[in-house]
Design a protein around this motif. Sequence first.
Motif, PDB file in Angstrom:
ATOM      1  N   ILE A 101      68.804 127.940  75.645  1.00 33.86           N
ATOM      2  CA  ILE A 101      67.601 127.150  75.945  1.00 33.86           C
ATOM      3  C   ILE A 101      67.373 126.109  74.854  1.00 33.86           C
ATOM      4  CG2 ILE A 101      65.092 127.282  76.192  1.00 33.86           C
ATOM      5  CD1 ILE A 101      65.557 130.036  77.525  1.00 33.86           C
ATOM      6  N   GLU A 102      67.580 126.495  73.594  1.00 36.49           N
ATOM      7  CA  GLU A 102      67.418 125.551  72.480  1.00 36.49           C
ATOM      8  C   GLU A 102      68.477 124.445  72.547  1.00 36.49           C
ATOM      9  OE1 GLU A 102      65.766 123.691  69.369  1.00 36.49           O
ATOM     10  OE2 GLU A 102      64.930 125.384  70.469  1.00 36.49           O
ATOM     11  N   LEU A 103      69.708 124.797  72.895  1.00 33.08           N
ATOM     12  CA  LEU A 103      70.771 123.797  73.063  1.00 33.08           C
ATOM     13  C   LEU A 103      70.396 122.786  74.141  1.00 33.08           C
ATOM     14  CD1 LEU A 103      73.737 122.835  72.501  1.00 33.08           C
ATOM     15  CD2 LEU A 103      74.384 124.346  74.375  1.00 33.08           C
ATOM     16  N   ARG A 104      69.842 123.260  75.251  1.00 33.13           N
ATOM     17  CA  ARG A 104      69.403 122.365  76.336  1.00 33.13           C
ATOM     18  C   ARG A 104      68.259 121.464  75.877  1.00 33.13           C
ATOM     19  NH1 ARG A 104      71.066 121.339  81.062  1.00 33.13           N
ATOM     20  NH2 ARG A 104      68.987 121.302  81.877  1.00 33.13           N
ATOM     21  N   ARG A 105      67.335 122.020  75.096  1.00 36.76           N
ATOM     22  CA  ARG A 105      66.218 121.234  74.592  1.00 36.76           C
ATOM     23  C   ARG A 105      66.724 120.081  73.712  1.00 36.76           C
ATOM     24  NH1 ARG A 105      63.100 125.496  72.485  1.00 36.76           N
ATOM     25  NH2 ARG A 105      62.604 126.146  74.582  1.00 36.76           N
ATOM     26  N   LEU A 106      67.678 120.380  72.828  1.00 31.40           N
ATOM     27  CA  LEU A 106      68.252 119.350  71.971  1.00 31.40           C
ATOM     28  C   LEU A 106      69.012 118.312  72.784  1.00 31.40           C
ATOM     29  CD1 LEU A 106      69.566 121.585  69.056  1.00 31.40           C
ATOM     30  CD2 LEU A 106      67.606 120.041  69.007  1.00 31.40           C
ATOM     31  N   TRP A 107      69.748 118.760  73.778  1.00 35.26           N
ATOM     32  CA  TRP A 107      70.511 117.851  74.633  1.00 35.26           C
ATOM     33  C   TRP A 107      69.577 116.900  75.378  1.00 35.26           C
ATOM     34  CZ3 TRP A 107      70.796 117.362  80.043  1.00 35.26           C
ATOM     35  CH2 TRP A 107      71.828 116.569  80.517  1.00 35.26           C
ATOM     36  N   GLN A 108      68.479 117.433  75.918  1.00 29.56           N
ATOM     37  CA  GLN A 108      67.527 116.591  76.647  1.00 29.56           C
ATOM     38  C   GLN A 108      66.825 115.613  75.713  1.00 29.56           C
ATOM     39  OE1 GLN A 108      65.195 119.576  78.617  1.00 29.56           O
ATOM     40  NE2 GLN A 108      66.427 119.468  80.482  1.00 29.56           N
ATOM     41  N   ALA A 109      66.514 116.024  74.476  1.00 26.69           N
ATOM     42  CA  ALA A 109      65.890 115.118  73.516  1.00 26.69           C
ATOM     43  C   ALA A 109      66.845 113.975  73.177  1.00 26.69           C
ATOM     44  CB  ALA A 109      65.499 115.883  72.255  1.00 26.69           C
ATOM     45  N   ASP A 110      68.123 114.283  73.017  1.00 30.48           N
ATOM     46  CA  ASP A 110      69.122 113.260  72.736  1.00 30.48           C
ATOM     47  C   ASP A 110      69.238 112.274  73.898  1.00 30.48           C
ATOM     48  OD1 ASP A 110      71.261 112.028  71.248  1.00 30.48           O
ATOM     49  OD2 ASP A 110      72.641 112.971  72.669  1.00 30.48           O
ATOM     50  N   ARG A 111      69.186 112.784  75.113  1.00 29.56           N
ATOM     51  CA  ARG A 111      69.262 111.918  76.299  1.00 29.56           C
ATOM     52  C   ARG A 111      68.052 111.003  76.404  1.00 29.56           C
ATOM     53  NH1 ARG A 111      73.407 111.586  79.787  1.00 29.56           N
ATOM     54  NH2 ARG A 111      71.946 111.439  81.477  1.00 29.56           N
ATOM     55  N   SER A 112      66.869 111.484  76.023  1.00 28.31           N
ATOM     56  CA  SER A 112      65.675 110.649  76.130  1.00 28.31           C
ATOM     57  C   SER A 112      65.713 109.506  75.124  1.00 28.31           C
ATOM     58  CB  SER A 112      64.418 111.490  75.943  1.00 28.31           C
ATOM     59  OG  SER A 112      64.343 111.969  74.625  1.00 28.31           O
ATOM     60  N   HIS A 113      66.348 109.708  73.955  1.00 33.61           N
ATOM     61  CA  HIS A 113      66.463 108.635  72.966  1.00 33.61           C
ATOM     62  C   HIS A 113      67.407 107.546  73.454  1.00 33.61           C
ATOM     63  CE1 HIS A 113      64.026 110.441  69.921  1.00 33.61           C
ATOM     64  NE2 HIS A 113      64.720 111.564  69.978  1.00 33.61           N
ATOM     65  N   ARG A 114      68.390 107.903  74.244  1.00 36.89           N
ATOM     66  CA  ARG A 114      69.329 106.908  74.770  1.00 36.89           C
ATOM     67  C   ARG A 114      68.628 105.931  75.698  1.00 36.89           C
ATOM     68  NH1 ARG A 114      74.124 110.024  77.327  1.00 36.89           N
ATOM     69  NH2 ARG A 114      74.483 107.953  78.158  1.00 36.89           N
TER      70      ARG A 114
END
Length: 138
Positions: A101-114
């Motif tokens: 779940i934490e890995l997904r949270r980080l992945w989604q945060a990275d995608r939002s910055h793009r």
Amino acid sequence: MVRETSEARLMEGVRLDKWLWAVRLFKTRGLAAKACESGRVKGDGRVLKASTTLRGGELLELPYSDGPGTRVVRVLGLIERRVGAPLAREACEDITPEDVIELRRLWQADRSHRKEGEQGRPTKRKRREIEKRRGFFD
């Protein structure tokens, strides 16, 4: 001809792809079947086919449809028709480990910055601005 009761239907089981679609883990039944076909849906350590009959209490490992990670879901109720979200939540229990779940949270945060900055191929206007900064026209 005798109609099946819902209790009898619960006892015999439901196809895996129908259940994954009915509890809203996949947007379409075709996507659920494709995930099964590719060998990414597992139960009890073995790869499950779309036609596998589910029983109550089974643990399923399946991929997220939009990114990294594998979620773990316990089958609580067997339904084969798409129902409202509250009823769908009662039919399954998400027991995904916290690190996934934490890995997904980080992945989604990275995608939002793009989405905030430059995306993909530059437009003609932006390309000209880049070339001016690099001194292409000098």
